[in-house]
Design an enzyme around this catalytic site. Structure first.
Site, PDB file in Angstrom:
ATOM      1  N   GLU A 119       0.827  -1.212   0.000  1.00 29.53           N
ATOM      2  CA  GLU A 119       0.000   0.000   0.000  1.00 29.53           C
ATOM      3  C   GLU A 119       0.859   1.258   0.000  1.00 29.53           C
ATOM      4  O   GLU A 119       0.484   2.277  -0.599  1.00 29.53           O
ATOM      5  CB  GLU A 119      -0.951  -0.018   1.202  1.00 29.53           C
ATOM      6  CG  GLU A 119      -2.070  -1.029   1.031  1.00 29.53           C
ATOM      7  CD  GLU A 119      -2.950  -1.150   2.255  1.00 29.53           C
ATOM      8  OE1 GLU A 119      -4.163  -0.902   2.151  1.00 29.53           O
ATOM      9  OE2 GLU A 119      -2.403  -1.494   3.337  1.00 29.53           O
ATOM     10  N   GLU A 139      -4.254  -9.426   3.704  1.00 34.84           N
ATOM     11  CA  GLU A 139      -4.869  -9.118   4.994  1.00 34.84           C
ATOM     12  C   GLU A 139      -6.026 -10.047   5.364  1.00 34.84           C
ATOM     13  O   GLU A 139      -6.208 -10.410   6.527  1.00 34.84           O
ATOM     14  CB  GLU A 139      -5.357  -7.658   5.012  1.00 34.84           C
ATOM     15  CG  GLU A 139      -4.258  -6.627   5.209  1.00 34.84           C
ATOM     16  CD  GLU A 139      -3.579  -6.203   3.915  1.00 34.84           C
ATOM     17  OE1 GLU A 139      -2.869  -5.179   3.934  1.00 34.84           O
ATOM     18  OE2 GLU A 139      -3.765  -6.887   2.890  1.00 34.84           O
TER      19      GLU A 139
END
Length: 265
Positions: A119, A139
């Site tokens: 990210e 995640e």
């Protein structure tokens, strides 16, 4: 006021070379993010943004194995929602600050970039991935989700299909795949990512920094604005450049057949 280039930044190292700031992630062994290091990145980007001498920002990981493995999961082991909210806010503030840097930001992905590590790279303007590197947004594998722009920025780059493969299936992809699907703009041999990123930063420094900042704002406005409004904004931004010293310098340098001397003003 303390010179930001000599300050200690939690989990980060800073080096300035001419018009380029090099930020190295350094929280061994995997350069995981903590609230403190995220806050440090947010504050450091603000300082770099205020330094008119800096035209490009390069971010990479220390060593050759990890760019960043993402969040330090120990901070979520207790199930404390307040801690989760603080971490999510810190991720958002840090990577939105990075995305908002007025110059050109380049991620040199020199190893594993997982979760919040990827990210971070997605928040940059451009990405170079080394041949041995792998990237993922895993995640959901641990009962979480990408909360630092991953669901949004990855989808814009690679399309919904590949974003769903990586996020919903937890697929990890290699450098060749990252390049093929548009997640990275270039592939470098192992150990050469930073060198290529600095070449790109030098190219950026040859552009007018005021023009680059205006162009970047216009390009990123396509994420949320209408096409018609963007065309109007584009024309107005062109005219606004005539208030800058760099506009006159750029045109006159071209006519006089010399290299421009940018003032970033």
């Amino acid at each position: 006021m303390t010179d930001y280039t000599t300050q200690a930044w939690t989990g980060l190292q800073l080096e300035v070379r001419q018009h380029t700031a090099i930020v190295t992630l350094c929280n061994p062994p995997a350069h995981t993010w903590t609230v403190d290091s995220l806050n440090a990145l947010r504050d450091l980007v603000a300082q770099i943004n205020a330094d008119r001498r800096i035209y490009a920002l390069v971010i990479t990981g220390q060593g050759s194995k990890f760019f960043s493995a993402g969040a330090d999961l120990k901070q979520f082991a207790s199930g404390d929602k307040a801690a989760a909210r603080a971490a999510a806010r810190a991720f958002g503030q840090a990577f939105e600050a990075l995305a908002g840097f007025r110059g050109v930001s380049i991620a040199a992905i020199n190893g594993y970039a997982m979760g919040g590590g990827l990210e971070c790279a997605l928040a940059c303007d451009l990405r170079i991935i080394e041949a041995h590197a792998q990237v993922a947004l895993p995640e959901a594998t641990v009962g979480l989700l990408p909360c630092a722009g991953g669901t949004q920025n990855l989808t814009r780059l690679v399309g919904e299909g590949w974003a769903k493969r990586m996020i919903l299936l937890g697929e990890r992809i290699d450098a060749d795949t990252a390049l093929a699907i548009g997640l990275a703009e270039a592939r470098a041999e192992t150990g050469q990512g930073l060198a290529l990123a600095l070449e790109w930063a030098d190219k950026a420094a040859r552009q007018s920094p005021t023009s680059v900042a205006a162009c970047k704002t216009l390009v990123q406005s396509t994420r949320y604005g209408t096409h018609a409004a963007a065309l109007v904004a584009e024309r107005e931004a062109f005219v606004d450049l005539f208030d800058s010293a760099d506009q006159a310098e750029g045109v006159n340098a071209f006519l006089e057949k010399r290299a421009p001397q940018w003032k970033n003003a």
